[in-house]
Write a protein that holds these residues in place. Structure first.
Motif, PDB file in Angstrom:
ATOM      1  N   VAL A   1       3.976   4.616 -11.288  1.00 26.83           N
ATOM      2  CA  VAL A   1       3.971   5.501 -11.882  1.00 26.83           C
ATOM      3  C   VAL A   1       5.202   5.252 -13.008  1.00 26.83           C
ATOM      4  CG1 VAL A   1       4.905   7.921 -12.113  1.00 26.83           C
ATOM      5  CG2 VAL A   1       3.517   7.197 -10.336  1.00 26.83           C
TER       6      VAL A   1
ATOM      7  N   TYR B   1       0.309  12.611  -6.796  1.00 27.64           N
ATOM      8  CA  TYR B   1       0.406  12.337  -8.324  1.00 27.64           C
ATOM      9  C   TYR B   1       0.218  10.762  -8.714  1.00 27.64           C
ATOM     10  CZ  TYR B   1       1.640  11.554 -13.097  1.00 27.64           C
ATOM     11  OH  TYR B   1       1.587  10.968 -14.387  1.00 27.64           O
ATOM     12  N   ALA B   2       0.834  10.087  -8.112  1.00 28.83           N
ATOM     13  CA  ALA B   2       0.838   8.619  -8.121  1.00 28.83           C
ATOM     14  C   ALA B   2      -0.655   8.192  -7.814  1.00 28.83           C
ATOM     15  CB  ALA B   2       1.659   7.895  -7.229  1.00 28.83           C
ATOM     16  N   TRP B   3      -1.453   8.717  -6.795  1.00 28.53           N
ATOM     17  CA  TRP B   3      -2.757   8.397  -6.676  1.00 28.53           C
ATOM     18  C   TRP B   3      -3.891   8.713  -7.583  1.00 28.53           C
ATOM     19  CZ3 TRP B   3      -4.707   5.016  -3.255  1.00 28.53           C
ATOM     20  CH2 TRP B   3      -3.816   4.571  -2.215  1.00 28.53           C
ATOM     21  N   ILE B   4      -3.403   9.918  -8.529  1.00 25.42           N
ATOM     22  CA  ILE B   4      -4.169  10.342  -9.867  1.00 25.42           C
ATOM     23  C   ILE B   4      -4.031   8.909 -10.822  1.00 25.42           C
ATOM     24  CG2 ILE B   4      -4.731  11.739 -11.650  1.00 25.42           C
ATOM     25  CD1 ILE B   4      -3.436  13.980  -9.755  1.00 25.42           C
ATOM     26  N   VAL B   5      -2.956   8.545 -10.936  1.00 27.56           N
ATOM     27  CA  VAL B   5      -2.791   7.573 -11.911  1.00 27.56           C
ATOM     28  C   VAL B   5      -3.441   6.169 -11.369  1.00 27.56           C
ATOM     29  CG1 VAL B   5      -0.938   6.129 -12.736  1.00 27.56           C
ATOM     30  CG2 VAL B   5      -0.479   8.270 -12.408  1.00 27.56           C
ATOM     31  N   VAL B   6      -3.461   6.048 -10.244  1.00 28.96           N
ATOM     32  CA  VAL B   6      -4.047   4.810  -9.619  1.00 28.96           C
ATOM     33  C   VAL B   6      -5.594   5.173  -9.720  1.00 28.96           C
ATOM     34  CG1 VAL B   6      -4.307   3.238  -7.632  1.00 28.96           C
ATOM     35  CG2 VAL B   6      -2.309   3.965  -8.170  1.00 28.96           C
TER      36      VAL B   6
ATOM     37  N   ALA C   1      -7.353   8.024   1.785  1.00 31.72           N
ATOM     38  CA  ALA C   1      -6.439   7.045   1.360  1.00 31.72           C
ATOM     39  C   ALA C   1      -4.868   7.363   1.187  1.00 31.72           C
ATOM     40  CB  ALA C   1      -6.814   6.249  -0.028  1.00 31.72           C
ATOM     41  N   ALA C   2      -5.019   8.691   0.453  1.00 36.02           N
ATOM     42  CA  ALA C   2      -3.657   9.208   0.007  1.00 36.02           C
ATOM     43  C   ALA C   2      -2.795   9.627   1.293  1.00 36.02           C
ATOM     44  CB  ALA C   2      -3.922  10.224  -0.947  1.00 36.02           C
TER      45      ALA C   2
ATOM     46  N   ARG D   1       4.074  11.924  -4.842  1.00 33.64           N
ATOM     47  CA  ARG D   1       3.330  10.633  -4.199  1.00 33.64           C
ATOM     48  C   ARG D   1       1.582  11.003  -4.205  1.00 33.64           C
ATOM     49  NH1 ARG D   1       5.012   9.137   1.827  1.00 33.64           N
ATOM     50  NH2 ARG D   1       5.783  11.514   1.845  1.00 33.64           N
TER      51      ARG D   1
ATOM     52  N   TYR E   1       0.817  -1.146  -0.267  1.00 33.83           N
ATOM     53  CA  TYR E   1       0.113  -0.106   0.000  1.00 33.83           C
ATOM     54  C   TYR E   1       0.762   1.384   0.113  1.00 33.83           C
ATOM     55  CZ  TYR E   1      -2.836   3.308   2.374  1.00 33.83           C
ATOM     56  OH  TYR E   1      -3.406   4.549   2.848  1.00 33.83           O
TER      57      TYR E   1
ATOM     58  N   LEU F   1      -5.472   2.584 -12.927  1.00 34.01           N
ATOM     59  CA  LEU F   1      -5.174   1.310 -12.472  1.00 34.01           C
ATOM     60  C   LEU F   1      -6.342   0.554 -12.008  1.00 34.01           C
ATOM     61  CD1 LEU F   1      -2.932  -0.974 -12.543  1.00 34.01           C
ATOM     62  CD2 LEU F   1      -2.769  -0.077 -10.060  1.00 34.01           C
TER      63      LEU F   1
ATOM     64  N   ASP G   1      -9.165   6.314 -16.269  1.00 35.17           N
ATOM     65  CA  ASP G   1      -8.820   5.261 -16.908  1.00 35.17           C
ATOM     66  C   ASP G   1      -7.483   4.677 -16.065  1.00 35.17           C
ATOM     67  OD1 ASP G   1     -10.136   5.609 -19.160  1.00 35.17           O
ATOM     68  OD2 ASP G   1      -9.212   7.551 -19.632  1.00 35.17           O
TER      69      ASP G   1
ATOM     70  N   PRO H   1       1.542   2.411  -5.095  1.00 33.64           N
ATOM     71  CA  PRO H   1       1.221   3.742  -5.848  1.00 33.64           C
ATOM     72  C   PRO H   1       2.231   4.379  -6.585  1.00 33.64           C
ATOM     73  CG  PRO H   1       0.198   3.527  -3.818  1.00 33.64           C
ATOM     74  CD  PRO H   1       1.098   2.606  -3.759  1.00 33.64           C
TER      75      PRO H   1
ATOM     76  N   GLU I   1      -9.422   0.088 -14.500  1.00 29.90           N
ATOM     77  CA  GLU I   1      -8.920  -0.687 -15.304  1.00 29.90           C
ATOM     78  C   GLU I   1      -9.018  -2.234 -14.862  1.00 29.90           C
ATOM     79  OE1 GLU I   1      -8.295  -0.272 -18.844  1.00 29.90           O
ATOM     80  OE2 GLU I   1      -8.786   1.801 -18.686  1.00 29.90           O
TER      81      GLU I   1
END
Lengths: 264, 277
Positions: free
Chosen positions: A28, B109-114, B146-147, B107, A20, B120, B118, A24, B123
């Motif tokens: 990237v 930004y990474a949550w935006i990706v997740v 969560a973040a 970190r 966790y 993770l 579209d 994330p 999908e």
């Protein structure tokens, strides 16, 4: 003797939480190698398109260089002031050590937004906004507590009698410090400098308030994330994740070595 | 009285802090009540409008939730590390330390990706046939929570771990020898001894959460804005004095809550120590 062993459940739980915390961030990196126009997972095609876009965009490069310049100056200031303060703390009488440590580490407990706003309002009155030097000093003030904590912990491990011996053998106070105390202290100072560098390099809110004309890298990323999320951010993030991980691992190893080898 | 020569080395640090922390703080207090004449109108406005009260209350609520979640999630993790042999502890601590030093912006930004449309999770859900339409996860309170927990968790794990390393594990063995079941030994011996450090961690996480800015702005919606976001908004609109008043309120609320949490935590600790769990 019976040893305490974690249950299977606890072991599983541990790795779940590690995933966790790390997953994330790691995710990237593959995304940054996508060659599609939009952020999508999993990427359909891989390529270095967004890395090329980053390295050829003068705005992104200028922001990176500005951040680098500010961070280097800030690191010099915070490492110098912090190491000297660390020395003062660890060599002062016992009863003064904890008040001095509290005084030197006070910026940790103040929200950055509060510091940013205070520095900004003061800079407005003194016409110092948009000054990279003012920004570097403000970052140095925020980073210094970490330098003080790391260096003073390392200095406490050094036997002061070696320095005293150097004095007895005729060295002046500065020379005695340079020959006896400074060399074993260097790993801790380098570790502290690496931490201090990234405190400045990653800092957004103080820069955001203070700078109007030029842009730092976090400001550029922030502006990008607020408007439309271009995949260039993924490439920059990918680079930063790798660079930070390597630098922090080095800093942590140096810091540990400094404390471990100096321990009697 | 003559100052000890060694204390002169503290001077550069003291000057830096005076110029860039202490002086700006005073200036901020000054700006919050002089605009340009002395007036408390900014504070009145703050406490009269429901919107601002909502933001303050939410900031406290979210920070408390993050602090408690980090403590509940982080404590067993620290306990697990503490049970490992020395050398493995170092490696496991690395896994916690590296994300801790990673930029909060990255970190988040990474949550935006997740969590994105579209991203993770969407999908994966679609691939497994659970959903046909992307689920809205960004710009929700859940995403912010969560973040924030993920970002601050390493700090609480390290604080708990530091408190646990001070505890002599032989005490647990002794309790076991004297007939305590494993669970009892943990609850009656280990937990009380680690309580103080855990409480310190909880207070640190709370304090850091109160000033959070990036994560609520990027992952939350309008309904998730915290005091720091309000401050930035007011600065953009050039309402410096009102922003300063908000800054003062943020600091006062944080300090007041820390005092409350410490006192409450101590009381709870004493009850646990007396009566067991």
């Amino acid at each position: 003797m019976q040893t305490l062993k974690p249950s299977l459940l606890l072991t599983g739980y541990f790795w779940l939480i590690v995933a966790y915390m790390i997953f994330p961030v790691v995710i990237v990196i593959p995304v940054s190698f996508a060659s599609s126009e939009f952020l999508r997972f999993p990427p359909e095609d891989f390529g270095v398109r967004w890395y090329r876009a980053y390295f050829t965009d003068p705005i992104w490069i200028a922001a990176t260089i500005t951040s680098f310049r500010v961070a280097v100056l800030s690191t010099l200031i915070s490492t110098t002031c912090g190491t000297l303060a660390g020395l003062a703390i660890s060599r002062s009488p016992q009863r003064m050590q904890s008040p001095l440590t509290y005084a030197a580490t006070v910026p940790i407990v103040i929200p950055h937004i509060f510091i940013a706003l205070g520095v900004f309002i003061l800079a407005l009155r003194m016409n110092l906004t948009d000054s990279e030097i003012a920004l570097a000093f403000a970052h140095a003030a925020v980073a210094m507590p970490f330098v003080v904590l790391i260096t003073s912990a390392a200095i406490r491990q050094i036997d002061p009698t070696i320095e005293r011996a150097a004095r007895v053998l005729g060295a002046g106070p500065v020379r005695a410090f340079r020959v006896a105390t400074l060399p074993p202290l260097i790993p801790a100072i380098v570790a502290a400098a690496i931490f201090a560098f990234f405190v400045s390099f990653d800092e957004l809110i103080i820069a955001q308030f203070l700078m109007k004309g030029s842009e730092t890298l976090p400001m550029r990323i922030w502006a990008d994330l607020r408007l439309d999320i271009s995949p260039v951010v993924a490439a920059v993030s990918g680079l930063l994740i790798v660079v930070t991980t390597i630098a922090m691992a080095c800093a942590e190893i140096l810091r540990r070595r400094a404390v471990a080898t100096l321990a009697p | 009285m003559k100052m000890r020569p060694i204390l002169w080395l503290f001077l550069p640090a003291a000057l830096l802090l005076a110029a860039f922390i202490v002086l700006p703080s005073f200036d901020l207090f000054r700006a919050s009540v002089f605009d340009p004449e002395f007036s408390t109108k900014h504070f009145q406005r703050l406490f009269e409008r429901g919107v601002y009260l909502d933001v303050m209350w939410r900031t406290i609520r979210v920070s408390l939730a993050v602090a408690v979640l980090c403590t509940v999630i982080g404590y067993p993790v620290a306990f697990f590390i503490n049970l490992q042999p020395r050398r493995r502890q170092t490696i496991l601590l690395f896994l916690i330390l590296i994300p801790m030093w990673m930029s909060i912006l990255i970190r988040t930004y990474a949550w935006i990706v997740v969590l994105g449309r579209d991203g993770l999770v969407n999908e994966a859900l679609a691939a497994l046939g659970f959903t046909t339409e992307p689920v809205q996860m960004l710009f929700t309170s859940g995403a912010v929570l969560a973040a924030m927990v993920q970002i601050l968790l390493p700090i609480q794990i390290l604080t708990c771990y530091a408190a646990m390393t001070e505890i002599d594990l032989d005490l647990i063995r002794a309790a076991r020898v004297l007939g305590a079941r494993p669970r009892q030994a943990l609850a009656r011996v280990f937990l009380p001894l680690s309580l103080d450090g855990t409480l310190t961690g909880l207070v640190i996480i709370f304090m850091l959460s109160m000033g959070f800015f990036i994560t609520p702005a990027l992952l939350g919606g309008r309904q998730d804005r915290m005091i720091a976001n309000l401050i930035e908004f007011q600065v953009q609109r050039l309402n410096w004095s009102f922003a300063a008043a908000l800054g003062v309120v943020l600091l006062v609320l944080t300090v007041a809550m820390i005092v409350l949490l410490r006192a409450g935590g101590r009381m709870l600790a004493r009850r646990i120590l007396k009566g067991g769990l």
